[in-house]
Write a protein that holds these residues in place. Structure first.
Motif, PDB file in Angstrom:
ATOM      1  N   THR A  91      24.327 -11.061  -0.458  1.00  0.00           N
ATOM      2  CA  THR A  91      24.662 -12.450  -0.281  1.00  0.00           C
ATOM      3  C   THR A  91      23.955 -12.911   0.970  1.00  0.00           C
ATOM      4  N   CYS A  92      24.004 -12.194   2.123  1.00  0.00           N
ATOM      5  CA  CYS A  92      23.256 -12.556   3.266  1.00  0.00           C
ATOM      6  C   CYS A  92      21.954 -12.542   3.321  1.00  0.00           C
ATOM      7  N   LEU A  93      21.606 -11.174   2.598  1.00  0.00           N
ATOM      8  CA  LEU A  93      19.885 -11.135   2.536  1.00  0.00           C
ATOM      9  C   LEU A  93      19.432 -12.451   1.569  1.00  0.00           C
ATOM     10  N   LYS A  98      16.224 -17.477   1.220  1.00  0.00           N
ATOM     11  CA  LYS A  98      16.394 -18.645   0.700  1.00  0.00           C
ATOM     12  C   LYS A  98      16.093 -19.745   1.897  1.00  0.00           C
ATOM     13  N   ARG A  99      16.787 -19.184   2.969  1.00  0.00           N
ATOM     14  CA  ARG A  99      16.575 -20.171   4.051  1.00  0.00           C
ATOM     15  C   ARG A  99      14.983 -20.145   4.559  1.00  0.00           C
ATOM     16  N   VAL A 100      14.402 -19.103   4.556  1.00  0.00           N
ATOM     17  CA  VAL A 100      13.019 -18.887   5.195  1.00  0.00           C
ATOM     18  C   VAL A 100      11.950 -19.552   4.012  1.00  0.00           C
ATOM     19  N   LEU A 101      12.077 -19.389   2.715  1.00  0.00           N
ATOM     20  CA  LEU A 101      11.546 -20.108   1.614  1.00  0.00           C
ATOM     21  C   LEU A 101      11.671 -21.657   1.728  1.00  0.00           C
ATOM     22  N   LYS A 102      12.843 -22.020   1.985  1.00  0.00           N
ATOM     23  CA  LYS A 102      13.128 -23.556   2.068  1.00  0.00           C
ATOM     24  C   LYS A 102      12.443 -24.119   3.365  1.00  0.00           C
ATOM     25  N   GLY A 103      12.494 -23.674   4.383  1.00  0.00           N
ATOM     26  CA  GLY A 103      11.878 -24.117   5.581  1.00  0.00           C
ATOM     27  C   GLY A 103      10.871 -23.275   6.213  1.00  0.00           C
ATOM     28  N   TYR A 104      10.047 -22.543   5.562  1.00  0.00           N
ATOM     29  CA  TYR A 104       8.974 -21.738   6.032  1.00  0.00           C
ATOM     30  C   TYR A 104       7.979 -22.670   6.945  1.00  0.00           C
ATOM     31  N   GLY A 105       7.664 -22.200   8.173  1.00  0.00           N
ATOM     32  CA  GLY A 105       6.766 -22.923   8.994  1.00  0.00           C
ATOM     33  C   GLY A 105       7.588 -24.061   9.794  1.00  0.00           C
ATOM     34  N   ASP A 120      10.125 -12.107   8.264  1.00  0.00           N
ATOM     35  CA  ASP A 120      10.275 -10.974   9.573  1.00  0.00           C
ATOM     36  C   ASP A 120      10.831  -9.952   9.029  1.00  0.00           C
ATOM     37  N   PHE A 121      10.197  -9.010   8.640  1.00  0.00           N
ATOM     38  CA  PHE A 121      10.718  -7.759   7.972  1.00  0.00           C
ATOM     39  C   PHE A 121      11.901  -7.001   8.636  1.00  0.00           C
ATOM     40  N   SER A 122      11.495  -7.104  10.000  1.00  0.00           N
ATOM     41  CA  SER A 122      12.534  -6.264  10.908  1.00  0.00           C
ATOM     42  C   SER A 122      13.995  -7.088  10.977  1.00  0.00           C
ATOM     43  N   PHE A 123      13.845  -8.433  10.514  1.00  0.00           N
ATOM     44  CA  PHE A 123      14.888  -9.505  10.773  1.00  0.00           C
ATOM     45  C   PHE A 123      15.586  -8.987   9.181  1.00  0.00           C
ATOM     46  N   PHE A 124      14.900  -8.780   8.282  1.00  0.00           N
ATOM     47  CA  PHE A 124      15.559  -8.568   7.054  1.00  0.00           C
ATOM     48  C   PHE A 124      16.178  -7.271   6.828  1.00  0.00           C
ATOM     49  N   LYS A 125      15.760  -6.266   7.694  1.00  0.00           N
ATOM     50  CA  LYS A 125      16.419  -5.113   7.880  1.00  0.00           C
ATOM     51  C   LYS A 125      17.622  -5.139   8.624  1.00  0.00           C
ATOM     52  N   PHE A 126      17.355  -6.105   9.932  1.00  0.00           N
ATOM     53  CA  PHE A 126      18.760  -6.147  10.670  1.00  0.00           C
ATOM     54  C   PHE A 126      19.920  -6.664   9.855  1.00  0.00           C
ATOM     55  N   VAL A 127      19.532  -7.716   8.739  1.00  0.00           N
ATOM     56  CA  VAL A 127      20.586  -8.415   8.027  1.00  0.00           C
ATOM     57  C   VAL A 127      21.094  -7.102   6.890  1.00  0.00           C
ATOM     58  N   TRP A 128      20.186  -6.458   6.581  1.00  0.00           N
ATOM     59  CA  TRP A 128      20.576  -5.363   5.329  1.00  0.00           C
ATOM     60  C   TRP A 128      21.529  -4.267   6.257  1.00  0.00           C
TER      61      TRP A 128
END
Length: 166
Positions: A91-93, A98-105, A120-128
């Motif tokens: 759910t969190c990932l 979704k947040r990144v895709l919607k607001g990218y840049g 930011d794949f290190s952030f995605f890992k942090f979330v995971w």
């Protein structure tokens, strides 16, 4: 509920819940990310962040969203209500993606300075890994809060129902 602390994994919806609660309860809203970040993802010093946070928690009413583990004891001491969004890693990932895709840049209004959304794949890992690294400690910490209202939601439906009933 006059001093509400909202914690949970990135992507769980802490900021969305904080906004909705702020409107329903007519309480001022404080985003820890606004206190911490300056342009281009540059954090303020620990001393500046602590001073800004102390200034906020001393106020008579607030909703504060964000984790910032080091500062949880201070916020716990000052709050009357803790809401923990204890959602699944998926759910969190998905929330973060979704947040990144919607607001990218673009920079979100709940961020300090100009901090555009990015992959930011290190952030995605942090979330995971968030629940594996934090859930046990959060639940243990919250189990000792005898003089606080502790609310734990396990999914978005529970949270939505709570807001609807307020």
């Amino acid at each position: 509920m006059r001093k509400v602390m909202i914690i949970g994994c990135p992507g769980s919806g802490k900021t969305t819940l904080a906004r909705k609660l702020s409107c329903k309860l007519n309480l001022p809203l404080v985003h820890l990310d606004v206190l911490n970040w300056r342009d281009h993802w540059q954090p303020v010093s620990t001393e500046e962040f602590d001073a800004l946070l102390l200034q906020e928690v001393r106020k008579e009413a607030w909703i504060i969203d964000g984790n910032y583990h080091r500062t949880i004891p201070l916020r716990l001491e000052q709050c009357d209500t803790v809401i923990y969004l204890d959602y699944s890693r998926m759910t969190c990932l998905l929330g973060v993606i979704k947040r990144v895709l919607k607001g990218y840049g673009k920079s979100r209004p709940d961020m300090g300075g100009n901090c555009p959304e990015r992959f930011d794949f290190s952030f995605f890992k942090f979330v995971w890994d968030f629940n594996k690294n934090n859930r046990k400690n959060y639940l243990e910490m919250l189990s000792h809060q005898k003089d606080k209202t502790v609310i734990i939601f396990h999914n978005r439906r529970e949270c939505s129902e709570f807001l609807r009933k307020l």
